[in-house]
Scaffold this motif. Structure first.
Motif, PDB file in Angstrom:
ATOM      1  N   CYS A 109      -7.431  -1.486  47.704  1.00  0.00           N
ATOM      2  CA  CYS A 109      -7.039  -2.539  46.754  1.00  0.00           C
ATOM      3  C   CYS A 109      -5.942  -2.018  45.825  1.00  0.00           C
ATOM      4  O   CYS A 109      -6.214  -1.243  44.901  1.00  0.00           O
ATOM      5  N   LEU A 110      -4.701  -2.441  46.059  1.00  0.00           N
ATOM      6  CA  LEU A 110      -3.580  -1.943  45.254  1.00  0.00           C
ATOM      7  C   LEU A 110      -3.688  -2.272  43.767  1.00  0.00           C
ATOM      8  O   LEU A 110      -3.423  -1.407  42.928  1.00  0.00           O
ATOM      9  N   PRO A 111      -4.072  -3.496  43.363  1.00  0.00           N
ATOM     10  CA  PRO A 111      -4.230  -3.746  41.927  1.00  0.00           C
ATOM     11  C   PRO A 111      -5.306  -2.848  41.299  1.00  0.00           C
ATOM     12  O   PRO A 111      -5.174  -2.418  40.153  1.00  0.00           O
ATOM     13  N   CYS A 112      -6.348  -2.547  42.058  1.00  0.00           N
ATOM     14  CA  CYS A 112      -7.415  -1.655  41.569  1.00  0.00           C
ATOM     15  C   CYS A 112      -6.846  -0.264  41.304  1.00  0.00           C
ATOM     16  O   CYS A 112      -7.090   0.339  40.243  1.00  0.00           O
ATOM     17  N   ILE A 113      -6.104   0.237  42.272  1.00  0.00           N
ATOM     18  CA  ILE A 113      -5.526   1.579  42.172  1.00  0.00           C
ATOM     19  C   ILE A 113      -4.556   1.646  40.993  1.00  0.00           C
ATOM     20  O   ILE A 113      -4.513   2.636  40.265  1.00  0.00           O
ATOM     21  N   HIS A 114      -3.815   0.571  40.789  1.00  0.00           N
ATOM     22  CA  HIS A 114      -2.840   0.528  39.690  1.00  0.00           C
ATOM     23  C   HIS A 114      -3.513   0.657  38.327  1.00  0.00           C
ATOM     24  O   HIS A 114      -3.002   1.339  37.435  1.00  0.00           O
ATOM     25  N   GLU A 115      -4.666   0.016  38.137  1.00  0.00           N
ATOM     26  CA  GLU A 115      -5.287   0.018  36.816  1.00  0.00           C
ATOM     27  C   GLU A 115      -6.172   1.235  36.548  1.00  0.00           C
ATOM     28  O   GLU A 115      -6.503   1.519  35.397  1.00  0.00           O
ATOM     29  N   MET A 116      -6.537   1.988  37.556  1.00  0.00           N
ATOM     30  CA  MET A 116      -7.466   3.104  37.365  1.00  0.00           C
ATOM     31  C   MET A 116      -6.971   4.152  36.352  1.00  0.00           C
ATOM     32  O   MET A 116      -7.739   4.552  35.474  1.00  0.00           O
ATOM     33  N   PRO A 117      -5.727   4.594  36.413  1.00  0.00           N
ATOM     34  CA  PRO A 117      -5.300   5.631  35.449  1.00  0.00           C
ATOM     35  C   PRO A 117      -5.376   5.176  33.994  1.00  0.00           C
ATOM     36  O   PRO A 117      -5.841   5.926  33.128  1.00  0.00           O
ATOM     37  N   TYR A 118      -4.975   3.936  33.695  1.00  0.00           N
ATOM     38  CA  TYR A 118      -5.041   3.543  32.291  1.00  0.00           C
ATOM     39  C   TYR A 118      -6.450   3.133  31.876  1.00  0.00           C
ATOM     40  O   TYR A 118      -6.781   3.192  30.694  1.00  0.00           O
ATOM     41  N   PHE A 119      -7.295   2.756  32.807  1.00  0.00           N
ATOM     42  CA  PHE A 119      -8.708   2.576  32.464  1.00  0.00           C
ATOM     43  C   PHE A 119      -9.269   3.917  32.010  1.00  0.00           C
ATOM     44  O   PHE A 119      -9.935   4.014  30.979  1.00  0.00           O
ATOM     45  N   GLU A 120      -8.986   4.951  32.795  1.00  0.00           N
ATOM     46  CA  GLU A 120      -9.487   6.287  32.474  1.00  0.00           C
ATOM     47  C   GLU A 120      -8.962   6.774  31.124  1.00  0.00           C
ATOM     48  O   GLU A 120      -9.732   7.204  30.265  1.00  0.00           O
ATOM     49  N   SER A 121      -7.656   6.684  30.908  1.00  0.00           N
ATOM     50  CA  SER A 121      -7.084   7.196  29.656  1.00  0.00           C
ATOM     51  C   SER A 121      -7.502   6.356  28.456  1.00  0.00           C
ATOM     52  O   SER A 121      -7.796   6.896  27.386  1.00  0.00           O
ATOM     53  N   THR A 122      -7.568   5.045  28.608  1.00  0.00           N
ATOM     54  CA  THR A 122      -7.955   4.173  27.493  1.00  0.00           C
ATOM     55  C   THR A 122      -9.395   4.441  27.069  1.00  0.00           C
ATOM     56  O   THR A 122      -9.689   4.591  25.882  1.00  0.00           O
ATOM     57  N   VAL A 123     -10.293   4.518  28.030  1.00  0.00           N
ATOM     58  CA  VAL A 123     -11.699   4.757  27.697  1.00  0.00           C
ATOM     59  C   VAL A 123     -11.886   6.157  27.134  1.00  0.00           C
ATOM     60  O   VAL A 123     -12.632   6.354  26.171  1.00  0.00           O
ATOM     61  N   ASP A 160     -25.501  -7.308  25.962  1.00  0.00           N
ATOM     62  CA  ASP A 160     -24.737  -8.474  26.413  1.00  0.00           C
ATOM     63  C   ASP A 160     -23.769  -8.062  27.512  1.00  0.00           C
ATOM     64  O   ASP A 160     -23.140  -7.010  27.435  1.00  0.00           O
ATOM     65  N   ARG A 161     -23.649  -8.929  28.522  1.00  0.00           N
ATOM     66  CA  ARG A 161     -22.747  -8.659  29.639  1.00  0.00           C
ATOM     67  C   ARG A 161     -21.568  -9.621  29.597  1.00  0.00           C
ATOM     68  O   ARG A 161     -21.738 -10.812  29.342  1.00  0.00           O
ATOM     69  N   HIS A 162     -20.415  -9.078  29.898  1.00  0.00           N
ATOM     70  CA  HIS A 162     -19.176  -9.854  29.957  1.00  0.00           C
ATOM     71  C   HIS A 162     -18.471  -9.435  31.239  1.00  0.00           C
ATOM     72  O   HIS A 162     -18.205  -8.254  31.448  1.00  0.00           O
ATOM     73  N   PHE A 163     -18.165 -10.409  32.089  1.00  0.00           N
ATOM     74  CA  PHE A 163     -17.599 -10.115  33.402  1.00  0.00           C
ATOM     75  C   PHE A 163     -16.173 -10.646  33.470  1.00  0.00           C
ATOM     76  O   PHE A 163     -15.918 -11.782  33.086  1.00  0.00           O
ATOM     77  N   HIS A 164     -15.267  -9.824  33.965  1.00  0.00           N
ATOM     78  CA  HIS A 164     -13.869 -10.236  34.109  1.00  0.00           C
ATOM     79  C   HIS A 164     -13.429  -9.972  35.546  1.00  0.00           C
ATOM     80  O   HIS A 164     -13.589  -8.864  36.056  1.00  0.00           O
ATOM     81  N   THR A 165     -12.889 -10.994  36.197  1.00  0.00           N
ATOM     82  CA  THR A 165     -12.353 -10.838  37.544  1.00  0.00           C
ATOM     83  C   THR A 165     -10.840 -10.804  37.460  1.00  0.00           C
ATOM     84  O   THR A 165     -10.236 -11.602  36.747  1.00  0.00           O
ATOM     85  N   GLY A 166     -10.232  -9.892  38.187  1.00  0.00           N
ATOM     86  CA  GLY A 166      -8.788  -9.763  38.220  1.00  0.00           C
ATOM     87  C   GLY A 166      -8.320  -8.518  37.498  1.00  0.00           C
ATOM     88  O   GLY A 166      -9.045  -7.895  36.725  1.00  0.00           O
ATOM     89  N   GLN A 167      -7.085  -8.164  37.789  1.00  0.00           N
ATOM     90  CA  GLN A 167      -6.491  -6.974  37.192  1.00  0.00           C
ATOM     91  C   GLN A 167      -6.291  -7.172  35.694  1.00  0.00           C
ATOM     92  O   GLN A 167      -5.904  -8.250  35.239  1.00  0.00           O
ATOM     93  N   LEU A 168      -6.564  -6.128  34.936  1.00  0.00           N
ATOM     94  CA  LEU A 168      -6.334  -6.127  33.491  1.00  0.00           C
ATOM     95  C   LEU A 168      -5.152  -5.229  33.176  1.00  0.00           C
ATOM     96  O   LEU A 168      -5.029  -4.152  33.747  1.00  0.00           O
ATOM     97  N   SER A 169      -4.317  -5.662  32.259  1.00  0.00           N
ATOM     98  CA  SER A 169      -3.268  -4.762  31.758  1.00  0.00           C
ATOM     99  C   SER A 169      -3.928  -3.805  30.773  1.00  0.00           C
ATOM    100  O   SER A 169      -5.061  -4.032  30.318  1.00  0.00           O
ATOM    101  N   GLN A 170      -3.234  -2.761  30.409  1.00  0.00           N
ATOM    102  CA  GLN A 170      -3.783  -1.820  29.437  1.00  0.00           C
ATOM    103  C   GLN A 170      -4.047  -2.515  28.101  1.00  0.00           C
ATOM    104  O   GLN A 170      -5.068  -2.292  27.467  1.00  0.00           O
ATOM    105  N   GLU A 171      -3.157  -3.399  27.697  1.00  0.00           N
ATOM    106  CA  GLU A 171      -3.315  -4.123  26.439  1.00  0.00           C
ATOM    107  C   GLU A 171      -4.534  -5.047  26.489  1.00  0.00           C
ATOM    108  O   GLU A 171      -5.290  -5.152  25.519  1.00  0.00           O
ATOM    109  N   GLU A 172      -4.721  -5.734  27.622  1.00  0.00           N
ATOM    110  CA  GLU A 172      -5.892  -6.602  27.771  1.00  0.00           C
ATOM    111  C   GLU A 172      -7.180  -5.785  27.719  1.00  0.00           C
ATOM    112  O   GLU A 172      -8.155  -6.177  27.069  1.00  0.00           O
TER     113      GLU A 172
END
Length: 155
Positions: free
Chosen positions: A51-65, A134-146
């Motif tokens: 999944c290319l969108p998944c791969i794209h967001e992984m580095p900033y998910f890691e750094s942001t968290v 509480d659970r919150h579910f989001h489908t789709g790629q997130l930008s770092q800002e989102e």
């Protein structure tokens, strides 16, 4: 070679913990882990090596968290658990350090409905579990800002 390092660490009185950042779990394990109380906002990002969108967001998910106090992250792989070596190679090549849960293959056809009834299984998708459960579910790629905005909103 690894054995020599372990012996050296033991000889020097240092602890050596060998950890595998990837574990295979079934849906019940997953459910128990996300339902366990925590003081942190927990983020579960569903992805796959194809999944290319998944791969794209992984580095900033890691750094942001990693830079957000009171948050934790787990990547949940939707790759076939019988191809564990492919996921491991991907993690090493992309220098992913975050824990990865690989859902057992036998469960994958049913567990999406168990997690969120109207989720089609489209990825990337992210489950945010607040400290109060509480659970919150989001489908789709997130930008770092989102992502940063959602972390702030759900903490």
């Amino acid at each position: 070679m690894l054995l020599k390092f372990k012996v050296l660490f033991l000889f020097l009185g240092l602890s050596f913990v060998e950890t595998d950042p990837m574990i295979t779990i079934d849906f019940e394990d997953f459910k128990n882990k996300i339902e366990t109380p925590s003081e942190d906002l927990r983020i579960y990002n569903f992805w796959a090596t194809w999944c290319l969108p998944c791969i794209h967001e992984m580095p900033y998910f890691e750094s942001t968290v990693n830079n957000s106090e009171g948050t934790s992250l787990v990547f949940v792989s939707l790759d076939d658990d019988r191809r564990r070596d492919r996921v491991q190679a991907f993690l090493e090549k992309n220098e992913i350090k975050t824990t990865v849960w690989l859902l057992s293959e036998k469960e994958q056809k049913d567990w999406k409905r168990k997690l969120k009834k109207d989720w089609s299984g489209a990825i990337p998708a992210t489950l945010f579990v607040s400290a109060n459960g509480d659970r919150h579910f989001h489908t789709g790629q997130l930008s770092q800002e989102e992502l940063e905005g959602l972390i702030e909103k759900y903490q």
